[in-house]
Design an enzyme around this catalytic site. Structure first.
Site, short mmCIF file in Angstrom:
data_model
loop_
_atom_site.label_atom_id
_atom_site.label_comp_id
_atom_site.label_asym_id
_atom_site.label_seq_id
_atom_site.Cartn_x
_atom_site.Cartn_y
_atom_site.Cartn_z
N ARG A 140 0.82 -1.21 0.00
CA ARG A 140 0.00 0.00 0.00
C ARG A 140 0.86 1.27 0.00
O ARG A 140 2.00 1.26 0.48
CB ARG A 140 -0.93 -0.01 1.21
CG ARG A 140 -0.17 0.21 2.51
CD ARG A 140 -1.13 0.59 3.63
NE ARG A 140 -0.40 0.93 4.83
CZ ARG A 140 -0.34 0.17 5.92
NH1 ARG A 140 -0.97 -0.99 5.98
NH2 ARG A 140 0.33 0.58 6.98
N TRP A 195 6.49 -1.34 2.01
CA TRP A 195 6.97 -2.71 1.86
C TRP A 195 7.47 -3.14 3.22
O TRP A 195 8.34 -2.50 3.82
CB TRP A 195 8.00 -2.87 0.74
CG TRP A 195 9.10 -1.86 0.61
CD1 TRP A 195 9.81 -1.28 1.61
CD2 TRP A 195 9.62 -1.33 -0.63
NE1 TRP A 195 10.75 -0.44 1.08
CE2 TRP A 195 10.66 -0.45 -0.29
CE3 TRP A 195 9.31 -1.55 -1.98
CZ2 TRP A 195 11.39 0.24 -1.25
CZ3 TRP A 195 10.04 -0.86 -2.93
CH2 TRP A 195 11.06 0.01 -2.56
N ASP A 211 -6.38 -1.92 8.80
CA ASP A 211 -5.69 -3.00 8.08
C ASP A 211 -6.49 -4.30 8.02
O ASP A 211 -7.56 -4.42 8.62
CB ASP A 211 -4.32 -3.23 8.73
CG ASP A 211 -3.22 -3.33 7.69
OD1 ASP A 211 -3.44 -4.04 6.68
OD2 ASP A 211 -2.16 -2.70 7.87
C1 LIG Z 1 -4.77 -5.57 -0.81
C2 LIG Z 1 -3.42 -5.97 -0.30
C3 LIG Z 1 -2.60 -5.05 0.32
C4 LIG Z 1 -1.33 -5.40 0.78
N1 LIG Z 1 -0.56 -4.46 1.37
C5 LIG Z 1 0.70 -4.78 1.76
C6 LIG Z 1 1.55 -3.78 2.31
O1 LIG Z 1 1.17 -2.62 2.46
N2 LIG Z 1 2.81 -4.14 2.65
C7 LIG Z 1 3.28 -5.41 2.49
O2 LIG Z 1 4.45 -5.67 2.78
N3 LIG Z 1 2.47 -6.39 2.00
C8 LIG Z 1 1.21 -6.09 1.63
N4 LIG Z 1 0.39 -7.06 1.10
C9 LIG Z 1 0.89 -8.45 1.03
C10 LIG Z 1 1.88 -8.66 -0.10
O3 LIG Z 1 1.36 -8.20 -1.31
C11 LIG Z 1 2.26 -10.12 -0.21
O4 LIG Z 1 2.88 -10.52 1.00
C12 LIG Z 1 3.18 -10.42 -1.38
O5 LIG Z 1 3.46 -11.80 -1.42
C13 LIG Z 1 4.45 -9.64 -1.31
O6 LIG Z 1 5.23 -9.86 -2.47
P1 LIG Z 1 6.79 -10.17 -2.32
O7 LIG Z 1 6.86 -11.59 -1.75
O8 LIG Z 1 7.31 -10.11 -3.72
O9 LIG Z 1 7.36 -9.17 -1.41
C14 LIG Z 1 -0.88 -6.73 0.63
C15 LIG Z 1 -1.71 -7.67 0.01
C16 LIG Z 1 -2.96 -7.30 -0.45
C17 LIG Z 1 -3.83 -8.34 -1.11
#
Ligand SMILES: Cc1cc2nc3c(=O)[nH]c(=O)nc-3n(C[C@H](O)[C@H](O)[C@H](O)COP(=O)(O)O)c2cc1C
Ligand SMILES: [Mn+2]
Length: 485
Positions: A171, A184, A280
């Site tokens: 987000r 992240w 959240d």
């Molecule tokens: C709607 C939504 C919002 C998300 N927001 C975040 C966030 O703000 N920060 C975060 O680290 N993961 C967030 N996530 C989870 C990550 O997208 C998820 O853990 C993903 O596998 C991360 O990708 P990566 O493994 O390449 O880091 C969110 C997931 C969804 C579905």
């Protein structure tokens, strides 16, 4: 295969899965409240034609039911994908001749997955070197949120060492016309790229954020892929067709050509700013905390873009249905490492990192305890605060049966394993950030070899002969209606 967000919206229209709202609606809280009422009842996606203060329409709840998740992935059941996944992850570049020959039947699959670079792209029909986020209908989700948040972005970075791409949904709180937070979390791949960049002595990491694409590509950014696997390659695999990418205008990154909006810019490795609070997906507000800042230097878009978003909050919400699809898609992968696993269930109420249920074919004493430890060491399952392990015959998808077995089968002192470890950054329960205690609960029936001093009682089941007789005589009892089973 669906080409872009608009073709998905068209499909949803055809399937009666989207509701169009023509009247003007406020992006501040009003859209969130409408969506919350609809998603909680299993209602359709919502298309807002007129969002106050913006000339662009907005779509929300695209993935908010099992049926729409299937439509998004182009399947009638998620299980159709699962067999292919093991093959995908087994695929390494061939080195020896024998390996090459063995790979031949799979090569077409590899070609299908690798993103294709195109020269001209719809997402660059309009190029605005003077970015203004206020033009995009970014919403405020909850009353105590620190502001407006981009909630469904594909955040694209490259590993500064290997050049391998990562795409994650993180987000972004809008700070002003051209900067946002970059949320992240510390365990995620985007942070790993950020950290590496800093360790290499570089000042900035380039970032591109794509908003909207075909639904599979949007979904891929949420998938918990191992570090070093490009989510766009995975999207190509799921689609059975490569994702088309185009070079960004101002940074050395590629974005899906069919995106609606693209934000190009950078994150300075030394800059942090308070982000949050934010309502959240735990069902609580995440408190304000410092995160990196995304500076936007160029916005590109289609002539007539649609802005996709979502709201997270107290479950069940749209992200819950995305996570349910992930649960199904990744189960066979889990089985390649832990073949004794029969099924798993990440209950929506557990926000995916608080609780996982697994059933196993128990084969040796304390097998359940081995599974707990394995789960705590596997990818994003490492976050699980509670791991409940059941016998193979327990239907994990039946919460009544799960509760009954857990309550009846567990001797707490004997069957609970307490440990400590990393927790999801969003956990609210621990005294500390990022880590805390965990519990594994062995809900299986206990064996004499596990020290069980008394015989384990059998399940109560009526005899087949009596069941058959009662079914046959059902009408005679005067109940009327169909035979009750
Ligand atoms: C709607 C939504 C919002 C998300 N927001 C975040 C966030 O703000 N920060 C975060 O680290 N993961 C967030 N996530 C989870 C990550 O997208 C998820 O853990 C993903 O596998 C991360 O990708 P990566 O493994 O390449 O880091 C969110 C997931 C969804 C579905
Ligand atoms: Mn990743």
């Amino acid at each position: 295969m669906l080409r872009n967000l608009k073709s998905f919206i068209e499909l949803l229209k055809k399937e009666g899965e989207i509701h169009i709202i023509e009247t003007e609606v406020d992006p501040k809280l009003e859209i969130a409240e409408i969506y919350d009422r609809v998603v909680k009842k299993g209602g359709p996606a919502l298309y807002f034609e007129k969002v106050k203060g913006s000339k662009f329409p907005l779509v929300i709840n695209l993935f908010g039911s099992a049926r729409r998740m299937n439509l998004a992935l182009g399947v009638s059941r998620i299980e159709e994908i699962t067999g292919k996944l093991t093959e995908f992850l087994d695929m390494k570049m061939p080195e020896t001749l024998t390996e090459k020959i063995k790979m031949l039947p799979k090569l077409h699959l590899l070609n299908k997955m690798t993103p294709k670079t195109v020269k001209h792209a719809p997402c660059q029909e309009v190029v605005d070197p003077n970015p203004n986020l206020d033009e995009i209908p970014v919403i405020q989700c909850w009353p105590d949120d620190a502001g407006r948040y981009i909630t469904l972005p594909m955040v694209i970075t490259k590993d500064p060492e290997t050049g391998i791409r990562n795409v994650g949904t993180y987000r972004m709180q809008v700070f002003d016309r051209n900067s946002t937070g970059m949320h992240w979390q510390v365990h995620k791949d985007g942070t790993a790229h950020f950290r590496k960049t800093k360790e290499m002595g570089k000042k900035r990491i380039e970032v591109a954020v794509a908003l909207g694409a075909d639904p599979v590509t949007i979904f891929s950014a949420v998938c918990p892929l191992p570090f070093g696997i490009d989510e766009f390659v995975f999207a190509g695999f799921l689609r059975g067709e490569p994702v088309e990418l185009v070079k960004c205008k101002t940074v050395d990154l590629e974005i899906p050509a069919e995106s609606e909006f693209v934000l190009e810019g950078y994150v300075d490795v030394d800059e942090r700013r308070v982000e949050g609070p934010f309502g959240d997906h735990t069902g609580y507000y995440s408190l304000a905390k410092e995160f990196p800042v995304f500076h936007i230097q160029c916005v590109t878009r289609r002539h007539n873009p649609v802005y996709p978003t979502t709201v997270v909050g107290r479950p069940p919400m749209e992200d819950g249905w995305m996570a349910k699809a992930i649960e199904r898609i990744f189960l066979p992968l889990l089985r390649t490492q832990l073949p004794e696993i029969v099924d798993m269930n990440l209950p929506m109420e557990g926000a995916f990192h608080n609780c996982v249920l697994v059933s196993i074919k128990k084969s040796y004493p304390q097998h359940a305890k081995k599974i707990m430890h394995s789960i705590w060491g596997l990818g994003q399952l490492m976050f699980e605060k509670m791991v409940l392990v059941f016998d193979a015959d327990v239907n994990l998808q039946d919460s009544g049966e799960v509760a009954w077995r857990a309550f009846a089968n567990v001797d707490p002192k004997r069957d609970m394993v307490f440990t400590d470890g990393p927790l999801d950054e969003l956990d609210i329960s621990s005294c500390y950030e990022l880590y805390g205690s965990k519990v594994g609960v062995d809900c299986t029936r206990k064996w004499p070899e596990e020290g069980m001093k008394r015989p384990w009682p059998p399940d109560i089941v009526m005899s087949d002969a009596v069941k058959k007789r009662v079914t046959e005589r059902w009408k005679e009892y005067g109940f009327g209606g169909p035979v009750q089973k």
